[in-house]
Design a protein around this motif. Structure first.
Motif, PDB file in Angstrom:
ATOM      1  N   LEU A 233     -21.166  39.524   5.213  1.00  0.00           N
ATOM      2  CA  LEU A 233     -19.622  39.123   5.358  1.00  0.00           C
ATOM      3  C   LEU A 233     -20.098  38.282   6.616  1.00  0.00           C
ATOM      4  O   LEU A 233     -20.057  39.038   7.015  1.00  0.00           O
ATOM      5  CB  LEU A 233     -18.209  40.465   5.224  1.00  0.00           C
ATOM      6  N   SER A 234     -19.392  36.863   6.373  1.00  0.00           N
ATOM      7  CA  SER A 234     -19.744  36.716   7.370  1.00  0.00           C
ATOM      8  C   SER A 234     -18.745  35.163   7.313  1.00  0.00           C
ATOM      9  O   SER A 234     -17.680  35.415   7.901  1.00  0.00           O
ATOM     10  CB  SER A 234     -21.094  35.380   7.042  1.00  0.00           C
ATOM     11  N   HIS A 235     -19.266  33.806   7.485  1.00  0.00           N
ATOM     12  CA  HIS A 235     -18.027  32.616   7.213  1.00  0.00           C
ATOM     13  C   HIS A 235     -17.346  33.266   5.402  1.00  0.00           C
ATOM     14  O   HIS A 235     -16.480  32.868   5.783  1.00  0.00           O
ATOM     15  CB  HIS A 235     -18.960  31.439   7.296  1.00  0.00           C
ATOM     16  N   ARG A 236     -17.711  34.083   4.496  1.00  0.00           N
ATOM     17  CA  ARG A 236     -17.379  34.002   3.772  1.00  0.00           C
ATOM     18  C   ARG A 236     -17.983  35.556   2.914  1.00  0.00           C
ATOM     19  O   ARG A 236     -19.119  36.483   3.656  1.00  0.00           O
ATOM     20  CB  ARG A 236     -17.432  33.630   2.331  1.00  0.00           C
ATOM     21  N   ALA A 237     -16.948  36.435   1.834  1.00  0.00           N
ATOM     22  CA  ALA A 237     -18.080  37.378   1.418  1.00  0.00           C
ATOM     23  C   ALA A 237     -18.351  36.744   0.697  1.00  0.00           C
ATOM     24  O   ALA A 237     -18.728  36.324  -0.416  1.00  0.00           O
ATOM     25  CB  ALA A 237     -16.214  38.028   0.927  1.00  0.00           C
ATOM     26  N   MET A 238     -19.775  38.318   0.961  1.00  0.00           N
ATOM     27  CA  MET A 238     -21.380  37.380  -0.160  1.00  0.00           C
ATOM     28  C   MET A 238     -20.504  38.273  -1.342  1.00  0.00           C
ATOM     29  O   MET A 238     -19.680  39.733  -1.355  1.00  0.00           O
ATOM     30  CB  MET A 238     -22.594  38.344  -0.188  1.00  0.00           C
ATOM     31  N   GLU A 239     -21.261  38.259  -2.804  1.00  0.00           N
ATOM     32  CA  GLU A 239     -21.114  39.201  -4.374  1.00  0.00           C
ATOM     33  C   GLU A 239     -22.526  39.403  -4.744  1.00  0.00           C
ATOM     34  O   GLU A 239     -23.354  39.239  -4.685  1.00  0.00           O
ATOM     35  CB  GLU A 239     -20.362  38.329  -5.101  1.00  0.00           C
ATOM     36  N   LEU A 240     -22.119  40.797  -4.837  1.00  0.00           N
ATOM     37  CA  LEU A 240     -23.576  41.816  -5.462  1.00  0.00           C
ATOM     38  C   LEU A 240     -23.221  41.451  -6.613  1.00  0.00           C
ATOM     39  O   LEU A 240     -21.842  41.637  -7.261  1.00  0.00           O
ATOM     40  CB  LEU A 240     -23.183  43.301  -5.034  1.00  0.00           C
ATOM     41  N   GLY A 241     -23.967  41.270  -7.320  1.00  0.00           N
ATOM     42  CA  GLY A 241     -23.978  41.266  -9.345  1.00  0.00           C
ATOM     43  C   GLY A 241     -24.582  42.246  -9.683  1.00  0.00           C
ATOM     44  O   GLY A 241     -25.825  42.540  -8.993  1.00  0.00           O
ATOM     45  N   PHE A 242     -24.246  42.855 -10.918  1.00  0.00           N
ATOM     46  CA  PHE A 242     -25.070  44.213 -11.372  1.00  0.00           C
ATOM     47  C   PHE A 242     -24.677  43.675 -12.695  1.00  0.00           C
ATOM     48  O   PHE A 242     -22.899  44.072 -13.931  1.00  0.00           O
ATOM     49  CB  PHE A 242     -24.766  45.711 -10.702  1.00  0.00           C
ATOM     50  N   ASP A 243     -25.395  43.414 -13.321  1.00  0.00           N
ATOM     51  CA  ASP A 243     -24.967  44.163 -15.728  1.00  0.00           C
ATOM     52  C   ASP A 243     -25.377  45.577 -16.287  1.00  0.00           C
ATOM     53  O   ASP A 243     -26.737  45.746 -16.501  1.00  0.00           O
ATOM     54  CB  ASP A 243     -25.968  43.245 -16.375  1.00  0.00           C
ATOM     55  N   PRO A 244     -23.825  46.576 -16.104  1.00  0.00           N
ATOM     56  CA  PRO A 244     -24.282  47.966 -16.415  1.00  0.00           C
ATOM     57  C   PRO A 244     -24.826  47.726 -17.732  1.00  0.00           C
ATOM     58  O   PRO A 244     -24.578  46.860 -19.067  1.00  0.00           O
ATOM     59  CB  PRO A 244     -23.004  48.684 -16.565  1.00  0.00           C
ATOM     60  N   SER A 245     -25.978  48.781 -18.137  1.00  0.00           N
ATOM     61  CA  SER A 245     -27.014  48.836 -19.857  1.00  0.00           C
ATOM     62  C   SER A 245     -25.685  49.650 -20.104  1.00  0.00           C
ATOM     63  O   SER A 245     -25.200  50.487 -20.667  1.00  0.00           O
ATOM     64  CB  SER A 245     -27.777  49.056 -19.521  1.00  0.00           C
ATOM     65  N   PRO A 246     -25.964  49.325 -22.023  1.00  0.00           N
ATOM     66  CA  PRO A 246     -24.889  50.333 -22.986  1.00  0.00           C
ATOM     67  C   PRO A 246     -25.162  51.465 -23.215  1.00  0.00           C
ATOM     68  O   PRO A 246     -24.914  51.440 -23.990  1.00  0.00           O
ATOM     69  CB  PRO A 246     -23.953  49.266 -23.871  1.00  0.00           C
ATOM     70  N   GLY A 247     -26.385  51.215 -23.194  1.00  0.00           N
ATOM     71  CA  GLY A 247     -27.552  52.667 -23.360  1.00  0.00           C
ATOM     72  C   GLY A 247     -28.814  52.856 -22.673  1.00  0.00           C
ATOM     73  O   GLY A 247     -29.248  51.552 -22.017  1.00  0.00           O
ATOM     74  N   MET A 248     -29.442  53.566 -23.144  1.00  0.00           N
ATOM     75  CA  MET A 248     -30.457  53.889 -22.183  1.00  0.00           C
ATOM     76  C   MET A 248     -30.950  54.775 -22.854  1.00  0.00           C
ATOM     77  O   MET A 248     -31.050  55.890 -23.735  1.00  0.00           O
ATOM     78  CB  MET A 248     -29.926  55.068 -21.052  1.00  0.00           C
TER      79      MET A 248
END
Length: 487
Positions: A233-248
């Motif tokens: 967080l600085s001049h704006r909020a950063m965004e984390l990206g992640f795609d959950p897996s439907p299976g393993m």
């Protein structure tokens, strides 16, 4: 001093006392509120010309020990990571099971060994042969379950990563919104202490997941960085990206690129190696389970499955088997291949030729899996060779085990030992971190609102209020007397 000057000074004192009383009341009311910082009213002398003319309210300040709070938040992160590791270690250990448990890996191996020995001592006994085949089926099923359980743990970690990322992003966006409100309120001369409280609560939502540092700018806005230097967080909020897996499954890995990594504002973060990005908290521990600890556990149980299958695939053990055909244990019906070991534990099966439910016959355990017709009922040579193969000490070729010769039972015991050691180490770290966190939390609470001190302040405020009220009362009496004299 003139009467009007005295009245002005007293009125300013009354106003300041009233503000102080409100602030002290708020402090007492929020003594147990998480993230609340003790308020203090800042005042200064009011000068008119060269003379003092009462008191001037400068504003409200929020008090907190930023160093202590930072240390407690670091402990939050480590505590979150340790709890995840302990929970995983306990579940993995339960999957393998201790030797005294009949359904454990060691218990299934012991049961199969005992029933093979019984069958070799009475090879004509169909009941004992059936018992040996069923014990082999139970063992294979148990290894399948352990493999499936490990992948379920990886799937659990993957899902929890997705939840954690959503929570972090929500908190960061909330902090950014509060930064904007702080700028707006300050520009209008308002008080922002309550907004700082709200930010402290949001930071505490992030700290268990990621070790972080915060810094308050001169304009009142907040900046947040991870311990390894990533701006959140600085001049704006950063965004984390992640795609959950439907299976393993065992073939899914970060290295293969078929499960999601982590991005920060679209930029991939490095999660491999000894110092992965955003590591040290619960988020890092979840990635560690999914991408390192889980695959390591899978490799060990795959090594157990391979070792077991290869013991019954040895040349000469069953003369009825053609070269390239599997022995008692198969890789989904095929010969276990060392080059296709990944996930073998989940595919391990008993050879259908010995299973009546699949059209086979239990007498083939005695006469050979490739036998076309039933042989002499008293011939125990193949059964004896199988017992010898099961109990022989041999080198484990994979799974990260040492090159020491060991029996299959010793291999199973070492698999459990490694899981237990990991769990015990995590519990030791958890105990230490929990104690440290408790000490820091206690110190933080002690540095918060002291209700006894606040009540003493109220008594002083009452005295100040009474003194100023007395000045006004005396001024009123003087004015009344002057009016009476004038008449």
């Amino acid at each position: 001093m003139s009467i009007s000057s005295a009245l002005s000074s007293a009125l300013s004192g009354l106003n300041a006392s009233a503000r102080r009383a409100d602030i002290v009341s708020s402090n007492i009311a929020n003594a147990m509120t998480e993230g609340y910082g003790t308020r203090r009213l800042e005042t200064a002398g009011r000068i008119v010309g060269n003379d003092g003319s009462g008191v001037r309210v400068m504003g409200v300040t929020r008090q907190e020990d930023s160093i202590l709070i930072g240390q407690r938040r670091q402990a939050d992160s480590q505590l979150g990571a340790n709890r995840v590791q302990v929970d995983y270690g306990a579940r993995l250990e339960a999957l393998i099971g201790s030797p005294d448990q009949p359904g454990s890996l060691s218990g299934r191996l012991s049961d199969m060994e005992a029933k093979l020995i019984s069958a070799s001592n009475a090879p004509w006994n169909t009941t004992l042969l059936t018992g040996a085949v069923e014990a082999a089926q139970s063992l294979a099923s148990n290894i399948n379950q352990i493999s499936s359980g490990i992948q379920s743990e990886r799937q659990r970690a993957d899902a929890e990563i997705g939840i954690a990322v959503d929570r972090i992003n929500t908190a960061l966006q909330g902090l950014d919104d509060l930064n904007k409100r702080i700028l707006s309120v300050r520009s209008n001369g308002g008080e922002v202490a309550s907004l700082h409280d709200a930010q402290a609560q949001l930071i505490d939502q992030i700290s268990p997941y990621i070790p972080l540092q915060s810094r308050r700018e001169t304009n009142g806005t907040l900046q947040i960085y991870s311990n390894d230097g990533h701006v959140l967080l600085s001049h704006r909020a950063m965004e984390l990206g992640f795609d959950p897996s439907p299976g393993m499954d065992p073939f899914l890995s970060l290295a293969n690129g078929n499960i999601s990594g982590l991005t920060l504002d679209g930029r991939p973060l490095r999660l491999e190696g000894s110092n992965p990005a955003l590591g040290g908290g619960e988020l890092g521990a979840l990635f560690d389970i999914r991408d390192r600890l889980g695959p390591e556990a899978q490799a060990r149980i795959d090594a157990v499955a391979r070792d077991l299958a290869e013991r019954f695939d040895q040349s000469g053990l069953d003369p009825t088997i053609a070269p390239g055909d599997p022995g008692l244990f198969t890789d989904a019906g095929n010969l276990a291949n060392p080059t296709n070991e990944v996930g073998l534990a989940g595919r391990l099966q008993v050879n259908e030729l010995a299973m009546p439910s699949s059209g086979g016959a239990v007498w083939r355990l005695r006469d050979g899996l490739g036998a076309v017709t039933e042989g002499p009922s008293g011939n125990a040579s193949v059964l004896t060779a199988q017992v010898d193969a099961l109990t022989a000490a041999r080198t484990t070729a994979s799974g990260g085990f040492s090159s020491t010769n060991r029996t299959i039972s010793e291999l199973a015991a070492e698999t459990l030992t490694l899981a237990s050691m990991s769990r015990i180490n995590a519990e030791t770290s958890l105990s230490h971190t929990a104690n440290l966190h408790s000490v820091l939390k206690t110190a933080e609470l002690a540095d918060g609102v002291d209700t006894d001190d606040e009540l003493q302040r109220l008594l002083k405020i009452e005295q100040h209020y009474s003194a100023n009220a007395r000045v006004i009362n005396v001024a009123e009496e003087m004015m009344d007397e002057l009016l009476r004299i004038a008449q």
